[in-house]
Design a protein around this motif. Structure first.
Motif, mmCIF file in Angstrom:
data_model
loop_
_atom_site.group_PDB
_atom_site.id
_atom_site.type_symbol
_atom_site.label_atom_id
_atom_site.label_comp_id
_atom_site.label_asym_id
_atom_site.label_seq_id
_atom_site.Cartn_x
_atom_site.Cartn_y
_atom_site.Cartn_z
ATOM 1 N N GLU A 70 59.708 58.246 -16.203
ATOM 2 C CA GLU A 70 58.298 58.310 -15.817
ATOM 3 C C GLU A 70 57.985 59.618 -15.084
ATOM 4 O O GLU A 70 56.921 60.213 -15.290
ATOM 5 C CB GLU A 70 57.941 57.112 -14.952
ATOM 6 N N LEU A 71 58.895 60.059 -14.227
ATOM 7 C CA LEU A 71 58.670 61.311 -13.501
ATOM 8 C C LEU A 71 58.643 62.516 -14.441
ATOM 9 O O LEU A 71 57.894 63.469 -14.220
ATOM 10 C CB LEU A 71 59.762 61.491 -12.440
ATOM 11 N N CYS A 72 59.456 62.447 -15.506
ATOM 12 C CA CYS A 72 59.519 63.557 -16.455
ATOM 13 C C CYS A 72 58.525 63.402 -17.608
ATOM 14 O O CYS A 72 58.455 64.279 -18.480
ATOM 15 C CB CYS A 72 60.935 63.678 -17.013
ATOM 16 N N GLY A 73 57.808 62.280 -17.624
ATOM 17 C CA GLY A 73 56.838 62.051 -18.695
ATOM 18 C C GLY A 73 57.468 61.803 -20.049
ATOM 19 O O GLY A 73 56.861 62.080 -21.091
ATOM 20 N N LEU A 74 58.678 61.261 -20.063
ATOM 21 C CA LEU A 74 59.377 61.046 -21.328
ATOM 22 C C LEU A 74 58.880 59.814 -22.071
ATOM 23 O O LEU A 74 59.155 59.671 -23.271
ATOM 24 C CB LEU A 74 60.887 60.906 -21.066
ATOM 25 N N GLN A 75 58.183 58.885 -21.370
ATOM 26 C CA GLN A 75 57.762 57.644 -22.022
ATOM 27 C C GLN A 75 56.800 57.890 -23.172
ATOM 28 O O GLN A 75 56.731 57.093 -24.120
ATOM 29 C CB GLN A 75 57.127 56.683 -21.001
ATOM 30 N N ASP A 76 56.055 58.983 -23.123
ATOM 31 C CA ASP A 76 55.101 59.290 -24.198
ATOM 32 C C ASP A 76 55.795 59.799 -25.457
ATOM 33 O O ASP A 76 55.191 59.821 -26.531
ATOM 34 C CB ASP A 76 54.082 60.332 -23.724
ATOM 35 N N LYS A 77 57.056 60.212 -25.329
ATOM 36 C CA LYS A 77 57.783 60.758 -26.471
ATOM 37 C C LYS A 77 58.658 59.723 -27.155
ATOM 38 O O LYS A 77 59.302 60.021 -28.164
ATOM 39 C CB LYS A 77 58.650 61.940 -26.012
ATOM 40 N N LEU A 78 58.709 58.515 -26.611
ATOM 41 C CA LEU A 78 59.543 57.464 -27.184
ATOM 42 C C LEU A 78 58.812 56.761 -28.319
ATOM 43 O O LEU A 78 57.585 56.663 -28.323
ATOM 44 C CB LEU A 78 59.933 56.460 -26.097
ATOM 45 N N HIS A 79 59.583 56.217 -29.265
ATOM 46 C CA HIS A 79 58.998 55.597 -30.451
ATOM 47 C C HIS A 79 58.883 54.074 -30.287
ATOM 48 O O HIS A 79 59.067 53.332 -31.255
ATOM 49 C CB HIS A 79 59.851 55.928 -31.681
ATOM 50 N N PHE A 80 58.604 53.609 -29.111
ATOM 51 C CA PHE A 80 58.345 52.187 -28.877
ATOM 52 C C PHE A 80 57.404 52.052 -27.692
ATOM 53 O O PHE A 80 57.163 53.012 -26.959
ATOM 54 C CB PHE A 80 59.650 51.409 -28.629
ATOM 55 N N SER A 81 56.865 50.845 -27.531
ATOM 56 C CA SER A 81 55.898 50.606 -26.460
ATOM 57 C C SER A 81 56.594 50.639 -25.107
ATOM 58 O O SER A 81 57.484 49.825 -24.841
ATOM 59 C CB SER A 81 55.212 49.249 -26.674
ATOM 60 N N TRP A 82 56.181 51.564 -24.256
ATOM 61 C CA TRP A 82 56.790 51.686 -22.932
ATOM 62 C C TRP A 82 56.453 50.469 -22.064
ATOM 63 O O TRP A 82 57.299 50.004 -21.291
ATOM 64 C CB TRP A 82 56.314 52.965 -22.265
ATOM 65 N N ASP A 83 55.237 49.949 -22.186
ATOM 66 C CA ASP A 83 54.848 48.785 -21.391
ATOM 67 C C ASP A 83 55.676 47.561 -21.759
ATOM 68 O O ASP A 83 56.068 46.778 -20.885
ATOM 69 C CB ASP A 83 53.360 48.477 -21.583
#
Length: 311
Positions: A70-83
């Protein structure tokens, strides 16, 4: 007007982010303190406490990786729902920490007399409870914020099945059968097979087992298979562990490990009994899962099974 809207949106996102960070920091602190208190006073002296140590280390590692992402903003680059990932991981961590908060003091408060080690056991238990509450708050907050379908009854049952299997593995640490007891080896195989199938199903549906799984013949067949396998385990495990005609030990007082004062409260015989009880519990969960799948397939929808977002 546009500037005000952008400012309001940015403020809302910052508020959500800050709450997420606070929860993660509380989770990291509580799990780290529980682990630190146990290792500092050498209050880790019983084999079954390996489960508690594993829980705190595992939850700390998962939360740390989540926070870094989350600090590095990597969740937007993953291919699945972060929530959905947050809901799933927090749900498991809440259950894991709760189990550690129950199992660890039950064993160690009976062993250590009044003094510093006993106080450390109590403090570690308290921090494990705090961690469990923090993870539970994250689950409820994320569900209410996103309205994810992962909060449905079926999804919670799937997670509960895997959790109970993990606890069974913890109690199997001292009760693993020898090769001369093929029936008990079969029971262990049942626990492993159902756990692996459940974990693969969760990963296959990207932690969302509520929309596509009920309509899948593979998913329905998996639930039927799990019910059949756990039924055999529910019969064979108590029969070969507690029936003298099949080499079991029906009396707790005759178990050598129960004579030792340090293990008299939760000896090997007790752990075998816990495995039998948890087998019955998980079988009931799988039966409920199968019933829900049958009802859902008849209706063709999962809308009636969702937990409201205010849960």
């Amino acid at each position: 007007m546009t500037i005000m809207s952008s400012t309001s949106l940015s403020s809302g996102l910052d508020s959500v982010t800050n709450k997420s960070y606070l929860l993660h920091f509380l989770q990291l602190l509580s799990t780290c303190m529980a682990f630190f208190l146990v290792t500092r006073e050498s209050t880790w002296s019983v084999d079954i406490s390996n489960w508690s140590m594993f829980v705190w280390c595992f939850c700390f590692a998962v939360t740390l990786l989540t926070l870094i992402a989350e600090l590095c903003g990597l969740q937007d680059k993953l291919h699945f729902s972060w929530d959905r990932f947050l809901i799933t991981s927090a749900c498991y961590c809440a259950l894991f920490c709760l189990s550690a908060a129950i199992i660890y003091p039950i064993i160690h408060l009976q062993i250590f007399p009044d003094g510093s080690p006993r106080h450390h056991v109590i403090a570690a238990t308290a921090f494990s409870c705090i961690a469990s509450v923090a993870y539970a708050v994250e689950v409820v907050w994320t569900c209410a914020r996103t309205g994810e379908p992962s909060c449905s009854l079926l999804g919670l049952l799937k997670r509960l099945e895997i959790f109970v299997a993990c606890v069974i593995f913890a109690f199997l640490s001292n009760t693993y059968p020898s090769e001369r007891q093929p029936a008990l080896v079969w029971c262990v195989a049942v626990y492993c097979i159902c756990f692996i199938l459940g974990a693969v199903a969760m990963l296959r549906h990207r932690c969302d087992c509520d929309e596509s799984l009920p309509y899948s013949c593979l998913g329905f067949g998996q639930s039927v298979l799990a019910v059949l396998l756990y039924t055999t385990a529910l019969v064979l495990w108590p029969l070969y562990q507690f029936n003298g005609d099949f080499g079991g030990q029906p009396q707790r007082s005759n178990e050598l490990s129960c004579i030792d004062e340090l293990t008299s409260y939760l000896c090997v015989w007790d752990q075998r009994l816990v495995v039998a009880i948890l087998t019955a519990v998980n079988l009931l969960i799988y039966v409920a899962d199968l019933v829900i799948l049958t009802v859902v397939s008849d209706r063709g929808s999962t809308q009636g099974l969702r937990i409201p977002s205010s849960y």
